[in-house]
Design a protein around this motif. Sequence first.
Motif, PDB file in Angstrom:
ATOM      1  N   ALA A 115       0.876  -1.365  -0.012  1.00 53.19           N
ATOM      2  CA  ALA A 115      -0.022  -0.077   0.021  1.00 53.19           C
ATOM      3  C   ALA A 115       0.793   1.177  -0.103  1.00 53.19           C
ATOM      4  O   ALA A 115       0.396   2.354   0.094  1.00 53.19           O
ATOM      5  N   GLY A 116       2.163   1.203  -0.167  1.00 55.13           N
ATOM      6  CA  GLY A 116       3.055   2.288  -0.306  1.00 55.13           C
ATOM      7  C   GLY A 116       3.333   2.747   1.161  1.00 55.13           C
ATOM      8  O   GLY A 116       4.060   3.985   1.155  1.00 55.13           O
TER       9      GLY A 116
ATOM     10  N   ALA B 128      -0.453  11.788   7.894  1.00 49.55           N
ATOM     11  CA  ALA B 128      -1.110  11.043   7.091  1.00 49.55           C
ATOM     12  C   ALA B 128      -0.852   9.686   6.851  1.00 49.55           C
ATOM     13  O   ALA B 128      -1.632   8.528   6.979  1.00 49.55           O
ATOM     14  N   GLY B 129       0.445   9.218   6.962  1.00 49.88           N
ATOM     15  CA  GLY B 129       0.704   8.040   6.917  1.00 49.88           C
ATOM     16  C   GLY B 129       0.708   7.294   7.975  1.00 49.88           C
ATOM     17  O   GLY B 129       0.311   6.015   8.124  1.00 49.88           O
ATOM     18  N   ALA B 130       0.854   7.806   9.312  1.00 49.66           N
ATOM     19  CA  ALA B 130       0.493   7.142  10.488  1.00 49.66           C
ATOM     20  C   ALA B 130      -1.146   6.761  10.521  1.00 49.66           C
ATOM     21  O   ALA B 130      -1.281   5.598  11.022  1.00 49.66           O
ATOM     22  N   ARG B 131      -1.954   7.681  10.038  1.00 49.45           N
ATOM     23  CA  ARG B 131      -3.309   7.165  10.135  1.00 49.45           C
ATOM     24  C   ARG B 131      -3.595   6.228   9.261  1.00 49.45           C
ATOM     25  O   ARG B 131      -4.485   5.190   9.614  1.00 49.45           O
ATOM     26  N   ARG B 132      -2.834   6.145   8.037  1.00 52.08           N
ATOM     27  CA  ARG B 132      -2.991   5.040   7.310  1.00 52.08           C
ATOM     28  C   ARG B 132      -2.905   3.804   7.852  1.00 52.08           C
ATOM     29  O   ARG B 132      -3.235   2.582   7.752  1.00 52.08           O
ATOM     30  N   LEU B 133      -1.503   3.736   8.345  1.00 54.70           N
ATOM     31  CA  LEU B 133      -0.886   2.575   9.151  1.00 54.70           C
ATOM     32  C   LEU B 133      -2.156   2.130  10.114  1.00 54.70           C
ATOM     33  O   LEU B 133      -2.182   0.735  10.303  1.00 54.70           O
ATOM     34  N   LEU B 134      -2.592   2.940  10.932  1.00 61.69           N
ATOM     35  CA  LEU B 134      -3.462   2.681  12.057  1.00 61.69           C
ATOM     36  C   LEU B 134      -4.737   1.995  11.436  1.00 61.69           C
ATOM     37  O   LEU B 134      -5.406   1.241  11.871  1.00 61.69           O
ATOM     38  N   GLY B 135      -5.127   2.480  10.132  1.00 59.30           N
ATOM     39  CA  GLY B 135      -6.321   2.062   9.431  1.00 59.30           C
ATOM     40  C   GLY B 135      -6.106   0.566   9.106  1.00 59.30           C
ATOM     41  O   GLY B 135      -6.954  -0.242   9.292  1.00 59.30           O
ATOM     42  N   MET B 136      -4.933   0.272   8.809  1.00 53.98           N
ATOM     43  CA  MET B 136      -4.570  -1.145   8.425  1.00 53.98           C
ATOM     44  C   MET B 136      -4.625  -1.952   9.762  1.00 53.98           C
ATOM     45  O   MET B 136      -4.809  -3.228   9.787  1.00 53.98           O
TER      46      MET B 136
END
Length: 496
Positions: free
Chosen positions: A417-418, A450-458
Motif C-alpha cells: 500500500a506504499g 497521514a501515513g500514521a493514520r493509514r497505518l492505523l487503519g490497517m
Amino acid sequence: MDFHITLDGRGDLAAQVYRQFLEAILDGRLRQGERLPPTRELARSLGISRNTVGTAYERLTSEGLVAGRAGAGTFVSAGVRPRPRRAPSGGGRPRLFWRDMPEPEPYPEGFAYDFRTGTPDVHLFPLRTWRRLLARELRPSALTGYGTPEGHPALRAAIARYFGTSRSVRADAADVLVTQGAQQALDLIGRVLVEPGARVAVEDPGYPPARDLLRSLGARVADVPVDGEGLRVDALPGDARLVYVTPSHQFPLGTPMSPARRTALLEWARRHDAMIVEDDYDSEFRYGGRPLQPLQSLDRDGRVIYVGSFSKTLLPALRTGFLVAPASLRPALRAAKRLTDWHGDPITQAALARFIDEGLLARHIRRAGREYAARRAQIIAALDAHPGTARVPSAAGLHLCVEGAGLDALVAPAAEAGIAVESLARYCTAARREGLVIGFGAVSADRAAAGARRLLGMIDDRLSTISPPASDRHPRPASIEAWSRNPSPGSGPATA
C-alpha cells in the motif's frame, strides 16, 4: 585508451591481437562506442609491426565488431551486445558462518510513506556549508602521505570537547579513535577483546548486525532479555566477557536504561572482569525528559567503551564514527585500526572538525531536532488516539515502537500500500515480541501524520490491504516481498 595485450611470441601474432580484442568486446570490458588504441601506438607498445595490428583490426571490422571513423579512429560498434559473463566458481570455501549469511536485499524506493528506521533527512543537511569546509581542506599538504590510524588530531579533539559538554563523556583527544562508522568501532573492539569461543552478551530484542559481527569473530553470543528498565542484568551469563548495550534509548524499543540498572550493570562488569560497549546512537535528538548520564561517565573502573557516530545526526554517507576507550585498550585498538583500515578520509575528518568547532554541528542538531520533533508529535498523536496500539515510551532518537499481537504481519501488506514500516520481530532472537518499529527521519513532515493514520487503519483491519488515494499511488517498489521479510540493514544504531 590503454589496452593490455599479452603475446606469447609464437604463431600468428595478428590472430592473438584479434582474439584478445574479441574477448574484451564480448565480455563487455570494451563497451559500445569505446575507442581502440591507434594501430601505430599499439604496434609500438607490443613491439610488432603496424601491419600486424592492422590485420587484426581489419578482421574485427569485417565481423562488424568495430568500425572506423575517418580522422577519429576505430570504435566498438554500437550494435554489439556483450555475452553473459561466466566467472569460475573457484575452489575456495568460506567458513560456515559466512556460508549461512544471507545477502541483504536492496531497499526498494518509491514508497508514499517511508517509515524506515535509522535514516536522517538528507534535505536538512547543510550541504552548501559542507562544500565550503571540504574545499577549504583540499590543499596539497592535506593530500600527501598517510594519516594516522586513530584519526585526524583536530577531529579527535573536537569530538572530545563536543561530547564532553553535550553528553558528559569524560575524554580528551587521546581517548578518541575515529572509525568508519560505529560498525567498524564494534569490529575493532571485538578483534581486540573477543577470543574465539568467548561468551559475549547482546540485548534481545536488539540490533542484528552487532550480534552477527560478534558471531563472525567466533564469539558465543548470549541473547539477554530487555524489560522496561533496559537490559536485565540478572539474566547476564556469568562467563560473558563483553556486553553490548544501547542504554540511552534501547534499540529498537526506545526505552532508556534506568539509573538503578546502569549501576547494576557497571557493578556486574566489575565483579566479572567484563567490558561494556555503550552504543550511544542518535542520542542527540531528545524530545523531553531529563537526559541520563552515559554509562561511560559513571564508570570509574575503565569498563566502558563508548561508541558514537555522525550517521544519524548528519549523513550515513560521511562514514564517520568514533570510540572512546580506556587507556589500557588504546594501543591495541590503534594497532587493529592500522591493520584493517590504516586510516580514514583525512579531508572529511578535517572538515568535520571545523564543522564541530565552529558550532555548526550544534546548530544543525537544534534545527533538525525541531523538525524531527514535529514529525514525532504527529505520529504520537495518531498512535495515542488509537485504542489498538501500545506505544513503547521513548524520549529520544528517530523512531518509535508499538507493540501488539499480529502487527508484524502488517509489514508486507503495508509495503504493497506504499507504506514502509519495519517489524519488531525481526530484531528478536529468543524473545517473542510482536509490533512495529516506525521511523520518522525519512518520512517528510507533511506525510508523517497521514501515513500514521493509514497505518492505523490497517491495524484496525488487521491484515486487510488498503490502497492510498489516486494522488498517492506509486508503482510497486521492486523486491517488496524480500524486503518486508528482511529489510535492509541500513537502519539501527551501528550503521553509522
